[in-house]
Motif scaffolding. Structure first.
Motif, PDB file in Angstrom:
ATOM      1  N   ILE A  50       0.870  -1.180  -0.001  1.00  8.73           N
ATOM      2  CA  ILE A  50       0.117  -0.174  -0.024  1.00  8.73           C
ATOM      3  C   ILE A  50       0.780   1.329   0.057  1.00  8.73           C
ATOM      4  N   LEU A  51       0.594   2.030  -0.974  1.00 10.85           N
ATOM      5  CA  LEU A  51       1.207   3.464  -1.078  1.00 10.85           C
ATOM      6  C   LEU A  51       0.230   4.668  -0.725  1.00 10.85           C
ATOM      7  N   ILE A  52       0.578   5.418   0.434  1.00 14.66           N
ATOM      8  CA  ILE A  52      -0.288   6.446   0.638  1.00 14.66           C
ATOM      9  C   ILE A  52       0.425   7.907   0.306  1.00 14.66           C
ATOM     10  N   VAL A  53      -0.337   8.591  -0.553  1.00 16.80           N
ATOM     11  CA  VAL A  53       0.252   9.825  -1.185  1.00 16.80           C
ATOM     12  C   VAL A  53      -0.551  10.964  -0.717  1.00 16.80           C
ATOM     13  N   GLY A  54       0.202  11.761  -0.045  1.00 14.84           N
ATOM     14  CA  GLY A  54      -0.444  13.259   0.577  1.00 14.84           C
ATOM     15  C   GLY A  54      -0.314  14.218  -0.451  1.00 14.84           C
ATOM     16  N   LEU A  55      -0.694  15.588  -0.068  1.00 14.33           N
ATOM     17  CA  LEU A  55      -0.225  16.492  -0.829  1.00 14.33           C
ATOM     18  C   LEU A  55       1.244  16.908  -0.944  1.00 14.33           C
ATOM     19  N   LEU A 102       6.283   0.608  10.040  1.00 16.58           N
ATOM     20  CA  LEU A 102       5.011   0.467   9.285  1.00 16.58           C
ATOM     21  C   LEU A 102       5.420  -0.690   8.493  1.00 16.58           C
ATOM     22  N   ARG A 103       4.124  -1.870   8.511  1.00 18.13           N
ATOM     23  CA  ARG A 103       3.976  -2.908   7.738  1.00 18.13           C
ATOM     24  C   ARG A 103       3.128  -2.688   6.618  1.00 18.13           C
ATOM     25  N   ASP A 104       3.806  -3.261   5.301  1.00 14.84           N
ATOM     26  CA  ASP A 104       2.946  -3.236   4.319  1.00 14.84           C
ATOM     27  C   ASP A 104       2.558  -1.923   3.725  1.00 14.84           C
ATOM     28  N   VAL A 105       3.095  -0.871   4.433  1.00 15.95           N
ATOM     29  CA  VAL A 105       2.505   0.502   4.055  1.00 15.95           C
ATOM     30  C   VAL A 105       3.989   1.326   3.671  1.00 15.95           C
ATOM     31  N   TYR A 106       3.760   2.360   2.670  1.00 17.09           N
ATOM     32  CA  TYR A 106       4.804   3.302   2.529  1.00 17.09           C
ATOM     33  C   TYR A 106       4.025   4.567   2.236  1.00 17.09           C
ATOM     34  N   LEU A 107       4.506   5.660   3.042  1.00 16.67           N
ATOM     35  CA  LEU A 107       3.940   7.024   2.907  1.00 16.67           C
ATOM     36  C   LEU A 107       4.874   7.925   2.302  1.00 16.67           C
ATOM     37  N   THR A 108       3.964   8.746   1.368  1.00 14.11           N
ATOM     38  CA  THR A 108       4.928   9.971   0.674  1.00 14.11           C
ATOM     39  C   THR A 108       3.975  11.074   0.381  1.00 14.11           C
ATOM     40  N   ASN A 109       4.466  12.139  -0.222  1.00 12.73           N
ATOM     41  CA  ASN A 109       3.835  13.186  -0.735  1.00 12.73           C
ATOM     42  C   ASN A 109       4.058  13.486  -2.186  1.00 12.73           C
ATOM     43  N   ALA A 147      -4.730   7.925  -2.448  1.00 10.53           N
ATOM     44  CA  ALA A 147      -4.442   9.440  -2.920  1.00 10.53           C
ATOM     45  C   ALA A 147      -5.198  10.332  -1.934  1.00 10.53           C
ATOM     46  N   LEU A 148      -4.639  10.956  -1.093  1.00 10.07           N
ATOM     47  CA  LEU A 148      -5.155  12.151  -0.120  1.00 10.07           C
ATOM     48  C   LEU A 148      -5.518  13.288  -0.810  1.00 10.07           C
ATOM     49  N   GLY A 149      -6.431  13.562  -1.450  1.00 12.46           N
ATOM     50  CA  GLY A 149      -6.982  14.973  -2.079  1.00 12.46           C
ATOM     51  C   GLY A 149      -6.347  14.724  -3.624  1.00 12.46           C
ATOM     52  N   LYS A 150      -7.249  15.855  -3.958  1.00 12.41           N
ATOM     53  CA  LYS A 150      -7.022  16.077  -5.607  1.00 12.41           C
ATOM     54  C   LYS A 150      -5.602  16.278  -6.171  1.00 12.41           C
ATOM     55  N   ILE A 151      -4.742  16.966  -5.612  1.00  5.14           N
ATOM     56  CA  ILE A 151      -3.421  17.151  -5.983  1.00  5.14           C
ATOM     57  C   ILE A 151      -2.400  15.831  -6.189  1.00  5.14           C
ATOM     58  N   ALA A 152      -2.798  14.971  -4.980  1.00  2.00           N
ATOM     59  CA  ALA A 152      -2.140  13.669  -4.836  1.00  2.00           C
ATOM     60  C   ALA A 152      -2.777  12.880  -5.843  1.00  2.00           C
ATOM     61  N   PHE A 153      -4.058  12.938  -5.979  1.00  2.00           N
ATOM     62  CA  PHE A 153      -4.773  11.848  -6.999  1.00  2.00           C
ATOM     63  C   PHE A 153      -4.411  12.507  -8.359  1.00  2.00           C
ATOM     64  N   ASP A 154      -4.328  13.509  -8.757  1.00  2.00           N
ATOM     65  CA  ASP A 154      -3.792  14.082 -10.148  1.00  2.00           C
ATOM     66  C   ASP A 154      -2.274  13.506 -10.378  1.00  2.00           C
ATOM     67  N   SER A 155      -1.440  13.989  -9.312  1.00  2.00           N
ATOM     68  CA  SER A 155      -0.074  13.351  -9.450  1.00  2.00           C
ATOM     69  C   SER A 155       0.207  11.976  -9.642  1.00  2.00           C
ATOM     70  N   ILE A 156      -0.791  11.173  -9.164  1.00  2.00           N
ATOM     71  CA  ILE A 156      -0.322   9.773  -9.604  1.00  2.00           C
ATOM     72  C   ILE A 156      -1.154   9.535 -10.733  1.00  2.00           C
ATOM     73  N   CYS A 157      -2.180   9.998 -11.411  1.00  2.00           N
ATOM     74  CA  CYS A 157      -2.506   9.815 -12.626  1.00  2.00           C
ATOM     75  C   CYS A 157      -1.372  10.544 -13.655  1.00  2.00           C
ATOM     76  N   LEU A 158      -0.687  11.558 -13.188  1.00  3.55           N
ATOM     77  CA  LEU A 158       0.501  12.031 -14.044  1.00  3.55           C
ATOM     78  C   LEU A 158       1.520  10.961 -14.281  1.00  3.55           C
ATOM     79  N   ALA A 159       1.813  10.429 -12.964  1.00  5.61           N
ATOM     80  CA  ALA A 159       2.890   9.413 -12.944  1.00  5.61           C
ATOM     81  C   ALA A 159       2.549   8.249 -13.947  1.00  5.61           C
ATOM     82  N   TYR A 160       1.481   7.781 -13.912  1.00  3.85           N
ATOM     83  CA  TYR A 160       0.919   6.765 -14.718  1.00  3.85           C
ATOM     84  C   TYR A 160       0.231   6.918 -15.974  1.00  3.85           C
ATOM     85  N   ASN A 161       0.530   8.362 -16.345  1.00  2.68           N
ATOM     86  CA  ASN A 161       0.061   8.797 -17.740  1.00  2.68           C
ATOM     87  C   ASN A 161      -1.395   8.574 -17.933  1.00  2.68           C
ATOM     88  N   VAL A 162      -2.215   8.768 -17.186  1.00  5.31           N
ATOM     89  CA  VAL A 162      -3.842   8.506 -17.562  1.00  5.31           C
ATOM     90  C   VAL A 162      -4.579   9.580 -16.805  1.00  5.31           C
TER      91      VAL A 162
END
Length: 215
Positions: A50-55, A102-109, A147-162
């Protein structure tokens, strides 16, 4: 190596100046702290599913403590939720000297430095997206991204090019990785009840359920 690359980054002069100034000026509550004041790398289990991405790094949270989701209100919600599902050995985390495991989890922004008014520019988000892509590639066992919030969500989409639409609780499949959209657990959302504890915990329940389905 990636941590060192992130910490030494100076691509965004506005963010570097702001983070460093905050570290010098501080706030009365934390006047005795030696602030981190640098770009903030992620933290967690290198075998995370699990990857949790903040702003971005919080000015008096991660920018102070030197660890993501540590020492601010959003971090309290994140770590407590992980603790409730047995993914963290601590219920709360206030400084990076604590033995947080943390077990099975990585946190980033999405953005590694603290931005003024929590509003990074498009260019700053784009600059940091390189690091987010590297973090995603680094996690070889990754199954779920929250993805925590729209900026994080959009950044993940950008990373995956979707291109996908943000909506709290919405789940997408990207190349076999499940992406869960959530409101950010900022005080702006939690104190107004836009994000309740029950709806927040439900996000993590969905993530755990998807992992169990994978197993």
């Amino acid at each position: 190596m990636l941590d060192k690359e992130i910490i030494s980054c100076d691509k965004c002069p506005r963010l570097r100046e702001y983070s460093e100034n905050i570290a010098k000026i501080k706030t009365k509550k934390f006047k005795d702290w030696s602030y981190w004041g640098k770009p903030l790398p992620g933290y967690g289990d290198e075998n995370a599913k699990i990857l949790i991405v903040g702003l971005a790094a919080a000015a008096h949270g991660g920018n102070r403590t030197g660890r993501v989701f540590t020492g601010d209100e959003s971090g309290k919600w994140v770590i407590k939720a992980l603790y409730e599902f047995g993914l963290s050995n601590l219920e709360y985390s206030t400084n990076r000297d604590e033995n947080l495991v943390l077990r099975d989890v990585y946190l980033t922004n999405a953005v590694k430095c603290a931005p003024p008014k929590n509003k990074p520019t498009k260019e700053e988000i784009l600059n940091c997206n390189l690091f987010l892509r590297k973090e995603i590639n680094y996690l070889k066992n990754l199954k779920v991204i929250i993805a925590l919030g729209k900026i994080a969500f959009d950044s993940i989409c950008l990373a995956y090019n979707v291109k996908l639409k943000f909506a709290h609780g919405q789940i997408y499949d990207i190349n076999g990785v499940k992406l869960i959209a959530s409101y950010h657990p900022s005080a702006q959302n939690t104190k107004t009840k836009r994000l309740t504890w029950d709806s927040w915990i439900d996000i993590f329940r969905k993530a755990i359920t998807m992992l169990n389905m994978e197993d």
